[in-house]
Motif scaffolding. Structure first.
Motif, PDB file in Angstrom:
ATOM      1  N   PRO A 114       0.825  -1.204   0.000  1.00  0.00           N
ATOM      2  CA  PRO A 114       0.000   0.000   0.000  1.00  0.00           C
ATOM      3  C   PRO A 114       0.860   1.256   0.000  1.00  0.00           C
ATOM      4  O   PRO A 114       1.911   1.296   0.616  1.00  0.00           O
ATOM      5  CB  PRO A 114      -0.796  -0.109   1.317  1.00  0.00           C
ATOM      6  N   GLY A 115       0.417   2.277  -0.757  1.00  0.00           N
ATOM      7  CA  GLY A 115       1.135   3.549  -0.774  1.00  0.00           C
ATOM      8  C   GLY A 115       1.962   3.751  -2.027  1.00  0.00           C
ATOM      9  O   GLY A 115       2.463   4.839  -2.276  1.00  0.00           O
ATOM     10  N   ILE A 116       2.154   2.691  -2.821  1.00  0.00           N
ATOM     11  CA  ILE A 116       2.846   2.822  -4.110  1.00  0.00           C
ATOM     12  C   ILE A 116       1.890   2.285  -5.172  1.00  0.00           C
ATOM     13  O   ILE A 116       1.596   1.089  -5.195  1.00  0.00           O
ATOM     14  CB  ILE A 116       4.171   2.044  -4.149  1.00  0.00           C
ATOM     15  N   THR A 117       1.379   3.181  -6.008  1.00  0.00           N
ATOM     16  CA  THR A 117       0.404   2.733  -7.009  1.00  0.00           C
ATOM     17  C   THR A 117       0.953   2.784  -8.431  1.00  0.00           C
ATOM     18  O   THR A 117       0.491   2.034  -9.288  1.00  0.00           O
ATOM     19  CB  THR A 117      -0.895   3.558  -6.938  1.00  0.00           C
ATOM     20  N   GLY A 118       1.899   3.655  -8.712  1.00  0.00           N
ATOM     21  CA  GLY A 118       2.516   3.685 -10.044  1.00  0.00           C
ATOM     22  C   GLY A 118       1.507   3.906 -11.153  1.00  0.00           C
ATOM     23  O   GLY A 118       1.499   3.179 -12.147  1.00  0.00           O
TER      24      GLY A 118
END
Ligand code: FES
Length: 105
Positions: free
Chosen positions: A33-37
């Protein structure tokens, strides 16, 4: 090789990685969670912002000029060891990297 992602709230994800992948790809593949790219790695969104530990930053190195500019548009204020995870291509030398995911705690 293994990469550790430390998410807000203290959750830790130890993710198996292979050389050639980017940090963003392995984080999104593992559901960190927190990195979606959102832009898929074309340096246009800033949703892959991460902060490396000091030791890990030494191994990965600083961002280029374009990346540094994009970091300024990230939702979370960049730090001295911030990188866009889509711009960090992994090599064997990166085994054991420790990566903080925004928001920083
Ligand atoms: S994935 Fe969009 S800037 Fe990295």
């Amino acid at each position: 090789m293994k990469i550790a992602f430390l998410a807000a709230g203290g959750q830790r994800f130890d993710v198996e990685a292979h050389p050639g992948a980017t940090l963003m790809e392995i984080a999104t593949g593992a559901g960190v969670p927190g990195i979606t790219g959102e832009c898929g790695g074309s340096m246009a969104c800033g949703t892959c912002h991460c902060k490396l530990t000091d030791e890990s930053y030494v191994l990965v190195g600083p961002p280029g000029d374009d990346e540094a500019s994009m970091l300024e548009f990230s939702e979370t204020e960049p730090t001295e060891t911030s990188r866009l995870s889509c711009q960090v291509a992994l090599t064997e030398a990166h085994d054991g990297l420790v990566v903080h995911v925004p928001p920083w705690s």
